[in-house]
Design an enzyme around this catalytic site. Structure first.
Site, PDB file in Angstrom:
ATOM      1  N   TYR A 227       1.012   1.359  -1.818  1.00  0.00           N
ATOM      2  CA  TYR A 227       0.413   2.316  -0.936  1.00  0.00           C
ATOM      3  C   TYR A 227      -0.307   1.334   0.263  1.00  0.00           C
ATOM      4  O   TYR A 227      -0.389  -0.008  -0.256  1.00  0.00           O
ATOM      5  CB  TYR A 227      -0.447   3.281  -1.501  1.00  0.00           C
ATOM      6  CG  TYR A 227      -1.850   2.610  -2.316  1.00  0.00           C
ATOM      7  CD1 TYR A 227      -3.153   2.113  -1.601  1.00  0.00           C
ATOM      8  CD2 TYR A 227      -1.812   2.359  -3.362  1.00  0.00           C
ATOM      9  CE1 TYR A 227      -3.895   1.586  -2.128  1.00  0.00           C
ATOM     10  CE2 TYR A 227      -2.827   1.691  -4.369  1.00  0.00           C
ATOM     11  CZ  TYR A 227      -3.873   1.339  -3.494  1.00  0.00           C
ATOM     12  OH  TYR A 227      -4.778   0.581  -4.066  1.00  0.00           O
ATOM     13  N   CYS A 228      -0.577   1.667   1.218  1.00  0.00           N
ATOM     14  CA  CYS A 228      -1.392   1.081   2.209  1.00  0.00           C
ATOM     15  C   CYS A 228      -2.250   1.974   3.149  1.00  0.00           C
ATOM     16  O   CYS A 228      -2.144   3.112   2.874  1.00  0.00           O
ATOM     17  CB  CYS A 228      -0.539  -0.048   3.124  1.00  0.00           C
ATOM     18  SG  CYS A 228       0.995   1.015   3.970  1.00  0.00           S
ATOM     19  N   THR A 229      -2.500   1.704   4.242  1.00  0.00           N
ATOM     20  CA  THR A 229      -3.525   2.391   5.148  1.00  0.00           C
ATOM     21  C   THR A 229      -2.514   3.654   5.683  1.00  0.00           C
ATOM     22  O   THR A 229      -3.052   4.689   5.577  1.00  0.00           O
ATOM     23  CB  THR A 229      -3.912   1.933   6.285  1.00  0.00           C
ATOM     24  OG1 THR A 229      -4.780   0.369   5.637  1.00  0.00           O
ATOM     25  CG2 THR A 229      -5.211   2.655   7.006  1.00  0.00           C
TER      26      THR A 229
END
Length: 602
Positions: free
Chosen positions: A211-213
């Site tokens: 996951y990331c922003t």
């Protein structure tokens, strides 16, 4: 600004799209026209393989932008993340986040995955499977239940991989009991590639949830992990990133803390956002980056609470402390404040040789932009080049002296000429960046006091031939620039800037003592006012970079750039031809040839 204007709903829009872009020049023109007409500010990054956009403005304008983008088949399936918010109030934060102007850049990569060239870039089509926010949550929930039921085998094979930087993960991250979360603790995304290589054994054979922003960083990283082969097949990524997850789970779900964002909002939390981070100095709960305090050694953001923050203080992040770095010396930082310096500023006044700090000296190169550009826009367009040459060269940018009128392209609707903007007219001048030129047409009228001017007609690819005047004043301007900012080792010119640089090269001997340099780099250049010189008569080491005859440069023909090269001595000129458009290519093998040319002058 009137109260009515302030009351208009404001928002931020984020989206990206990996797709093959057939005509970068056309896409640049679209974003310049559309974003300017709608008054949007922020960052637009364009590459041959897609786009990455973060812009802010009135919600109606952002919705209009989305509709315009959707009309292009290139953006089919794009996830447009639109959030309402307050307008930027902190000028410092807005400026650092790029929300005080519109920056449109052509880059080599949408996100820089590695700090060094890769033998083969990850294939985005090979990226990890997308999981919706609900699917992602369900997987984590199931893993937790298995642990509660005494069946840990499946949950042990599941790992969460955070693809963000340390300053982001400090204030918010996913946490599921019994599920390992891997935080690479990197300063910037380009370090993730090496972390994956160094920690492959922790990933192999596992189900990897990334996951990331907003999702874009996971695309590249997940493709790289899957490309490692056997044992790395089960890679998944949170589609839409943390932002979409928090929209689906307003109470935060399994995400604890706040989501760091790269705009003036700084961070976004759930309705139950707990403070999970602490002040660097006193360890009290604190997660507010609005003061923009940075590590004096690596410039990474650090958290310093209001009670501990003192103007002029020097801070050292946890990573630099861990590796024995304790900030800059008092001499080098006596005028530094704890607040953030704009990232684009390279502190050229602290150049090693000019300030006597010792160490190897970089080449100082004066950069001349093209027609109807400015120093800021050209700096943006050459950001990738500057980054890849940062160990050997320092770029200095300057606006040309001839300010141009603002122009608009009319569109014909039902027999009437109308302005091609959403508001029935061009935007106010104060919302537009000034444009300049080195050489101008004989009938040139300065644009400093003029309003918008209707274009004479459609874009004329041969307009550069008409720009024959203004050299004397531009030359005088460069002489004063050299006096103030010199010396320079070389001059880099792009398009019309290259034509100007070539004229200076032709007069190199008579300008000795006023404009001294050792080499020139001419990109997408053309010859003007050089008829009195013979081919091969300009004695100056030169690097000529331009598109092949079957390339996509619609503005300067291959023949025009090739003819310019012919004016330089055959034994001292180097020619690089590429297959791209009206840009300076920075991928291999072109960047290697550029470096080889510059190495001659170190």
């Amino acid at each position: 600004m009137s109260g009515l204007e302030r009351a208009e709903p404001y928002g931020v829009l984020l989206y990206y799209k990996y797709a093959s872009v057939a005509d970068l020049d056309e896409l640049v023109s679209f974003y310049e026209r559309n974003c300017s007409s709608l008054g949007l500010l922020g960052r637009v990054r364009l590459a041959p393989h897609g786009v990455n956009v973060t812009v802010g403005g009135k919600l109606l304008a952002l919705e209009g932008h989305i509709n315009a983008v959707k009309s292009n088949a290139l953006f089919e399936g794009t996830d447009f993340k639109l959030a309402s918010c307050d307008q930027p109030m902190n000028d410092q934060v807005a400026k650092e986040c790029g929300f005080t102007s519109l920056s449109i850049r052509v880059v080599e990569e949408l996100v820089t995955f590695s700090s060094h060239p890769l033998v083969r870039s990850p294939d985005i089509s090979f990226a990890g499977r997308h999981l919706s926010a609900l699917e992602f949550h369900s997987v984590l929930q199931s893993a937790g239940k298995l642990l509660d039921e005494g069946s840990p085998a499946s949950s042990e094979r599941l790992v969460l991989l955070d693809a963000r930087n340390l300053y982001e993960t400090r204030i918010g991250k996913f946490h599921t009991p019994g599920v390992e979360t891997l935080d690479p603790q990197i300063r910037q995304y380009s370090e993730l590639h090496d972390w994956i290589d160094d920690n492959s054994e922790r990933l192999q054979g596992k189900r990897i949830l990334m996951y990331c922003t907003g999702g874009i960083r996971c695309e590249m990283a997940s493709a790289y992990i899957k490309g490692k082969g056997s044992g790395f097949e089960n890679v998944y990524q949170l589609y839409g990133g943390i932002q979409r997850y928090l929209e689906q789970f307003p109470d935060g779900g399994f995400f604890k803390g706040k989501n760091f964002v790269f705009d003036h909002r700084i961070s976004v939390g759930s309705c139950n956002a707990n403070v999970i981070s602490t002040c660097l100095l006193c360890s009290c709960p604190f997660d507010d980056y609005s003061s923009r305090c940075r590590c004096a050694s690596c410039r990474m953001l650090v958290l310093v609470c209001d009670s501990c923050r003192v103007a002029g203080s020097i801070y050292t992040c946890e990573l630099c402390q861990k590796h024995g770095k304790h900030g800059l010396s008092t001499t080098a930082t006596e005028n530094c404040k704890s607040e953030a310096l704009p990232q684009e500023i390279k502190l050229s006044t602290l150049s090693s040789e000019r300030q006597g700090f010792g160490g190897s000296r970089k080449l100082r190169i004066l950069c001349l932009h093209g027609f109807r550009q400015n120093a800021s826009s050209f700096k943006g367009r050459t950001a990738s080049l500057a980054k890849k040459l940062r160990s050997i060269a320092e770029f200095v940018f300057v606006d040309a002296p001839h300010e141009l009128c603002f122009i608009f392209q009319p569109s014909v609707v039902e027999g009437h000429s109308e302005l091609s903007t959403e508001h029935g007219g061009p935007p106010p001048k104060e919302k537009c960046n000034k444009k300049f030129a080195w050489l101008v047409p004989p009938d040139f009228t300065a644009g400093s006091e003029a309003n918008w001017k209707e274009a004479d007609g459609p874009f004329d690819p041969l307009q550069y031939r008409q720009q024959t005047n203004g050299f004397d004043s531009s030359l005088a301007y460069l002489k004063s620039m050299y006096l103030r900012e010199g010396p320079f080792d070389g001059i880099l010119g792009f398009s019309q800037g290259a034509a100007m640089a070539a004229l200076v090269c032709a007069r190199k001997d008579e300008l000795k003592g006023e404009i001294d340099f050792r080499f020139t780099i001419l990109c997408s250049g053309f010859a003007l006012n050089l008829a009195v010189f013979e081919h091969g008569s300009i004695n100056c080491p030169s690097l000529h970079i331009f598109g092949r005859d079957h390339g996509r440069d619609r503005q300067i023909p291959n023949k025009a750039s090739a003819d310019l090269a012919e004016y330089f001595e055959n034994g001292s000129r180097v020619v690089i031809q590429h297959d791209s458009g009206h840009i300076i290519p920075t991928r291999s093998p072109y960047i290697d040839e550029i470096k080889n040319f510059l190495q001659r002058f170190l």
